[in-house]
Scaffold this active site. Structure first.
Site, PDB file in Angstrom:
ATOM      1  N   LYS A 128     -67.841  21.013-131.261  1.00  0.00           N
ATOM      2  CA  LYS A 128     -68.486  19.774-131.683  1.00  0.00           C
ATOM      3  C   LYS A 128     -69.273  20.044-132.959  1.00  0.00           C
ATOM      4  CE  LYS A 128     -68.778  16.604-129.028  1.00  0.00           C
ATOM      5  NZ  LYS A 128     -68.016  15.341-128.929  1.00  0.00           N
ATOM      6  N   LYS A 177     -68.380  12.469-120.248  1.00  0.00           N
ATOM      7  CA  LYS A 177     -69.521  11.564-120.068  1.00  0.00           C
ATOM      8  C   LYS A 177     -69.400  10.878-118.709  1.00  0.00           C
ATOM      9  CE  LYS A 177     -69.994  10.855-125.038  1.00  0.00           C
ATOM     10  NZ  LYS A 177     -69.907   9.910-126.168  1.00  0.00           N
ATOM     11  N   GLU A 206     -63.970  19.033-133.703  1.00  0.00           N
ATOM     12  CA  GLU A 206     -64.413  17.704-134.104  1.00  0.00           C
ATOM     13  C   GLU A 206     -64.566  17.676-135.622  1.00  0.00           C
ATOM     14  OE1 GLU A 206     -68.685  15.798-133.886  1.00  0.00           O
ATOM     15  OE2 GLU A 206     -67.696  15.621-131.927  1.00  0.00           O
ATOM     16  N   ARG A 266     -72.901   0.064 -97.598  1.00  0.00           N
ATOM     17  CA  ARG A 266     -73.322   0.199 -98.991  1.00  0.00           C
ATOM     18  C   ARG A 266     -72.746   1.455 -99.636  1.00  0.00           C
ATOM     19  NH1 ARG A 266     -72.813  -2.125-102.696  1.00  0.00           N
ATOM     20  NH2 ARG A 266     -73.562  -3.866-101.450  1.00  0.00           N
ATOM     21  N   ASP A 300     -63.659  11.986-135.486  1.00  0.00           N
ATOM     22  CA  ASP A 300     -64.878  11.431-134.914  1.00  0.00           C
ATOM     23  C   ASP A 300     -65.418  10.277-135.754  1.00  0.00           C
ATOM     24  OD1 ASP A 300     -67.098  11.365-133.088  1.00  0.00           O
ATOM     25  OD2 ASP A 300     -68.301  12.318-134.651  1.00  0.00           O
TER      26      ASP A 300
END
Length: 280
Positions: free
Chosen positions: A166, A134, A196, A99, A217
């Protein structure tokens, strides 16, 4: 493989400890510890192979008698029914590692497969496909490796690699001009600044203050085309946000340099690969 072995081994050991704890009550009570056998990895769909060496390392750490024959390597396109590798060793260790090995192999192959498809969709344009931050905690090096296996490129690995303003940084730092000016006074000469932007006014401000990379963005296709014309090569343009397989080609055709896709790592579908133990 462009991965540090100590990182891979540490990750595998933590995964095995999580799965086995102190005993595999099924395997340890059923299979004699000296029983030898064989198994094989089998592709159950079409896709791109990635993480084979990592998966095989699971069994090497469990069993000093483990051997294998690999018929494919990372980056290979596989078709359904393909035998990827044949494994040999203690049956108990093959069962205990199954697994953990498949979790890694299926996920990384899924990332590579999704990336390969995205890269194919933008062929003939100037756009390169990149990942984002992410990623799943602890798996970032592996996931970013899988993106490169699929033909993509890596965005920054962590917050130390580049300065990236950001929307929250901009709002908290007093606006684009003020924030970039503050960073310029402190950053070393090797560190680039990305900003951004949410509209063409912010794009122009970022250009005026000398941003190295400008993220567009969640902009529309038409707005991205305008951004490319306004920028005229003065900065790299990165498209990000809300980009799907259906819109990817259109985004690339606007003339942007980079398309970053978080879904390559945070919500990718696993590539279906199984491990079959040969009859004893």
């Amino acid at each position: 493989m462009l991965l540090n072995q100590f990182y891979v081994d540490d990750l595998i050991k933590r995964a095995l400890q999580e799965d086995i704890n102190y005993l595999d009550v099924t395997t340890d009570y059923l299979i004699p510890s000296d029983q030898m056998g064989s198994a094989r990895f089998l592709a159950k769909a079409d896709g791109v192979l990635c993480g084979l060496e990592v998966a095989l390392r699971v069994f090497e750490l469990l069993d000093p008698h483990f051997t294998y024959t690999a018929y494919h390597k990372d980056g290979d396109d596989l078709s359904k029914g393909t035998i990827i590798a044949e494994l040999s060793g203690r049956v108990g260790c093959l069962l205990k590692g199954e697994r953990t090995a498949l979790n890694l192999l299926q996920h990384l192959s899924g990332v590579a497969t999704a990336t390969r498809e995205a890269v194919r969709l933008v062929e003939g344009t100037r756009a390169s496909i990149t990942d984002t931050r992410k990623t799943l905690p602890g798996l970032r090096p592996l996931q970013k490796y899988a993106v490169t296996v699929g033909g993509g490129r890596n965005h920054r690995f962590n917050l130390s690699d580049a300065a990236m303003l950001k929307d929250n940084h901009i709002d908290a730092g007093g606006g684009i001009t003020k924030a970039i000016s503050a960073l310029r006074s402190k950053l070393g000469h090797t560190v680039k600044i990305e900003v951004e932007t949410r509209n063409l006014q912010e794009l122009q401000e970022a250009l005026d203050v000398g941003a190295d990379i400008i993220m567009l963005d969640n902009m529309s296709i038409d707005m991205m085309r305008q951004a490319v014309e306004i920028t005229a090569g003065r900065a790299l343009l990165e498209a990000s946000g809300g980009i799907t397989q259906e819109t990817l080609r259109q985004v690339a055709q606007t003339g942007v340099d980079i398309i970053s896709i978080g879904a390559l790592t945070h919500s990718v579908k696993a590539f279906d690969i199984s491990m079959k133990i040969d009859n004893q």
